[in-house]
Scaffold this motif. Structure first.
Motif, short mmCIF file in Angstrom:
data_model
loop_
_atom_site.label_atom_id
_atom_site.label_comp_id
_atom_site.label_asym_id
_atom_site.label_seq_id
_atom_site.Cartn_x
_atom_site.Cartn_y
_atom_site.Cartn_z
N SER A 163 33.59 -60.39 40.70
CA SER A 163 33.24 -59.90 39.36
C SER A 163 34.39 -60.20 38.42
O SER A 163 35.55 -59.89 38.73
N VAL A 164 34.08 -60.78 37.27
CA VAL A 164 35.11 -61.14 36.29
C VAL A 164 34.82 -60.41 34.97
O VAL A 164 33.72 -60.51 34.44
N LEU A 165 35.81 -59.69 34.47
CA LEU A 165 35.70 -58.99 33.19
C LEU A 165 36.68 -59.63 32.21
O LEU A 165 37.86 -59.76 32.52
N ILE A 166 36.17 -60.02 31.05
CA ILE A 166 37.00 -60.68 30.04
C ILE A 166 37.00 -59.84 28.76
O ILE A 166 35.95 -59.59 28.17
N ASP A 167 38.17 -59.40 28.37
CA ASP A 167 38.34 -58.52 27.22
C ASP A 167 38.32 -59.34 25.93
O ASP A 167 39.17 -60.19 25.70
N VAL A 168 37.33 -59.07 25.05
CA VAL A 168 37.26 -59.77 23.76
C VAL A 168 37.41 -58.78 22.61
O VAL A 168 36.95 -59.03 21.50
N THR A 169 38.08 -57.66 22.87
CA THR A 169 38.34 -56.69 21.81
C THR A 169 39.53 -57.14 20.98
O THR A 169 40.29 -58.03 21.37
N ASN A 170 39.71 -56.50 19.83
CA ASN A 170 40.74 -56.92 18.88
C ASN A 170 42.14 -57.00 19.48
O ASN A 170 42.85 -57.98 19.28
N SER A 171 42.54 -55.96 20.20
CA SER A 171 43.92 -55.91 20.70
C SER A 171 44.21 -57.06 21.66
O SER A 171 45.33 -57.54 21.75
N ASN A 172 43.19 -57.51 22.39
CA ASN A 172 43.40 -58.58 23.36
C ASN A 172 43.23 -59.97 22.73
O ASN A 172 44.02 -60.87 22.99
N VAL A 173 42.23 -60.13 21.88
CA VAL A 173 41.96 -61.45 21.28
C VAL A 173 43.06 -61.85 20.30
O VAL A 173 43.49 -63.01 20.27
N ILE A 174 43.55 -60.90 19.51
CA ILE A 174 44.56 -61.22 18.50
C ILE A 174 45.88 -61.63 19.15
O ILE A 174 46.56 -62.55 18.69
N THR A 175 46.25 -60.95 20.22
CA THR A 175 47.56 -61.20 20.84
C THR A 175 47.50 -62.22 21.97
O THR A 175 48.53 -62.66 22.44
N HIS A 176 46.31 -62.58 22.40
CA HIS A 176 46.21 -63.51 23.53
C HIS A 176 44.98 -64.40 23.35
O HIS A 176 43.89 -63.93 23.12
N SER A 177 45.17 -65.70 23.49
CA SER A 177 44.08 -66.64 23.26
C SER A 177 43.23 -66.91 24.50
O SER A 177 42.25 -67.65 24.43
N ALA B 135 51.59 -60.36 28.70
CA ALA B 135 51.94 -59.33 27.71
C ALA B 135 52.83 -59.87 26.59
O ALA B 135 53.81 -60.57 26.85
N SER B 136 52.46 -59.53 25.38
CA SER B 136 53.25 -59.91 24.20
C SER B 136 54.05 -58.70 23.76
O SER B 136 53.94 -57.61 24.33
N THR B 137 54.85 -58.89 22.73
CA THR B 137 55.63 -57.77 22.20
C THR B 137 54.72 -56.64 21.73
O THR B 137 55.02 -55.45 21.90
N ALA B 138 53.57 -57.02 21.20
CA ALA B 138 52.64 -56.02 20.66
C ALA B 138 51.93 -55.22 21.75
O ALA B 138 51.56 -54.06 21.53
N THR B 139 51.72 -55.82 22.92
CA THR B 139 50.94 -55.15 23.96
C THR B 139 51.76 -54.67 25.16
O THR B 139 51.27 -53.89 25.96
N GLU B 140 52.99 -55.14 25.27
CA GLU B 140 53.79 -54.83 26.46
C GLU B 140 54.00 -53.33 26.66
O GLU B 140 53.93 -52.83 27.78
N ARG B 141 54.22 -52.60 25.59
CA ARG B 141 54.51 -51.17 25.73
C ARG B 141 53.29 -50.37 26.20
O ARG B 141 53.43 -49.28 26.73
N TYR B 142 52.10 -50.94 25.99
CA TYR B 142 50.89 -50.31 26.51
C TYR B 142 50.58 -50.83 27.93
O TYR B 142 50.26 -50.05 28.82
N PHE B 143 50.69 -52.14 28.07
CA PHE B 143 50.26 -52.78 29.31
C PHE B 143 51.06 -52.33 30.52
O PHE B 143 50.49 -52.02 31.57
N LYS B 144 52.37 -52.28 30.41
CA LYS B 144 53.21 -51.97 31.57
C LYS B 144 52.93 -50.58 32.15
O LYS B 144 52.73 -50.44 33.37
N PRO B 145 52.91 -49.52 31.33
CA PRO B 145 52.61 -48.20 31.91
C PRO B 145 51.18 -48.07 32.41
O PRO B 145 50.93 -47.38 33.41
#
Length: 262
Positions: free
Chosen positions: A45-59, A230-240
């Motif tokens: 099963s593959v889930l691909i996030d196309v929400t704003n926080s993921n699309v804007i910071t990751h292509s 993880a980018s600078t914008a998402t790293e503080r959320y992603f790691k924890p």
């Protein structure tokens, strides 16, 4: 006269060894074409996030068919097992645009057509490539969504299956933004407060998630890939969040693999 003698001896040799040759051929045919062992099944099963926080910071450029093909253990000539491929997008409706493709195992010597199998294999891979490309090109973005809910829904399906191998792949920054839990809500600084709570007391966030939808207790052997560069914008959320999900999954028997690409 010598020619007659040679032909006579050659005929005797053929008659002598013919039964052995036939027995060998029949043995090989039955060993390769009449095995009583059923083919194994791999479900992914593959889930691909196309929400704003993921699309804007990751292509999502790292999402590709070659890596999926390798993950499914499919080589140029196919694979010996049955493959079930399921893909969905993570959107504001939690889980949407569902696709499922099934590749049956290759035919045995006495059953099926190998040329037909090759055609089905090519169609299977083209279908995967098509839906992956569509997902990568989806730049519309969604404001609110949950990553946890679709993850648990897929884990429930996989844990209840009788498959020999189960895999869940999530391309996401893991950021929750829903009514029951939001790290992006700017109202009264709610999002920042929830992020601090996640870092200081992850068990409290786990409790919120479990109350919304309990994760299956038995995830033994299921491989879960959490993919995000993880980018600078998402790293503080992603790691924890990654740390929390790794703990929740591994204590139930899942095998967690985290990386920037598949």
């Amino acid at each position: 006269m010598k020619l007659v003698q040679f032909l006579f001896r050659f005929s005797v040799a053929i008659v002598t060894f013919l039964p052995r040759i036939l027995i060998l051929i029949i043995t090989v045919f039955f060993a390769t074409g009449c095995s009583t062992e059923p083919a194994t099944t791999l479900e992914c099963s593959v889930l691909i996030d196309v929400t704003n926080s993921n699309v804007i910071t990751h292509s999502l450029e790292h999402v590709n068919t070659a890596d999926i093909k390798k993950l499914l253990n499919i080589k140029n000539n196919g694979t010996n097992h049955k493959v079930i491929y399921r893909q969905s997008l993570i959107e504001e409706t939690f889980l949407n645009k569902h696709h499922e493709f099934i590749l049956q195992p290759p035919p045995t010597f006495f059953k099926g057509n190998f040329y037909n199998y090759k055609s089905k294999l090519n169609t299977f891979l083209k279908n995967i490539d098509s839906v992956l490309t569509t997902a990568k090109n989806d730049k519309s973005g969604r404001v609110a969504s949950s990553v946890y809910i679709p993850m648990v829904r897929q884990l429930r399906k996989l844990s209840a299956s009788k498959n020999d191998e189960n895999i869940l792949v999530i391309f996401s920054d893991l950021i929750e933004n829903t009514d029951f839990l939001s790290f992006l809500d700017e109202t009264d600084n709610r999002g920042e407060r929830m992020l601090k709570q996640l870092v200081r007391n992850p068990k409290s966030i786990e409790k919120i998630l479990q109350e919304e939808m309990p994760m299956p207790n038995d995830l033994q052997g299921i491989k879960v890939y959490l993919i995000h560069d993880a980018s600078t914008a998402t790293e503080r959320y992603f790691k924890p969040l990654l740390k929390l999900y790794e703990k929740m999954l591994t204590k139930r028997g899942a095998i967690v693999i985290s990386s920037a690409n598949l």
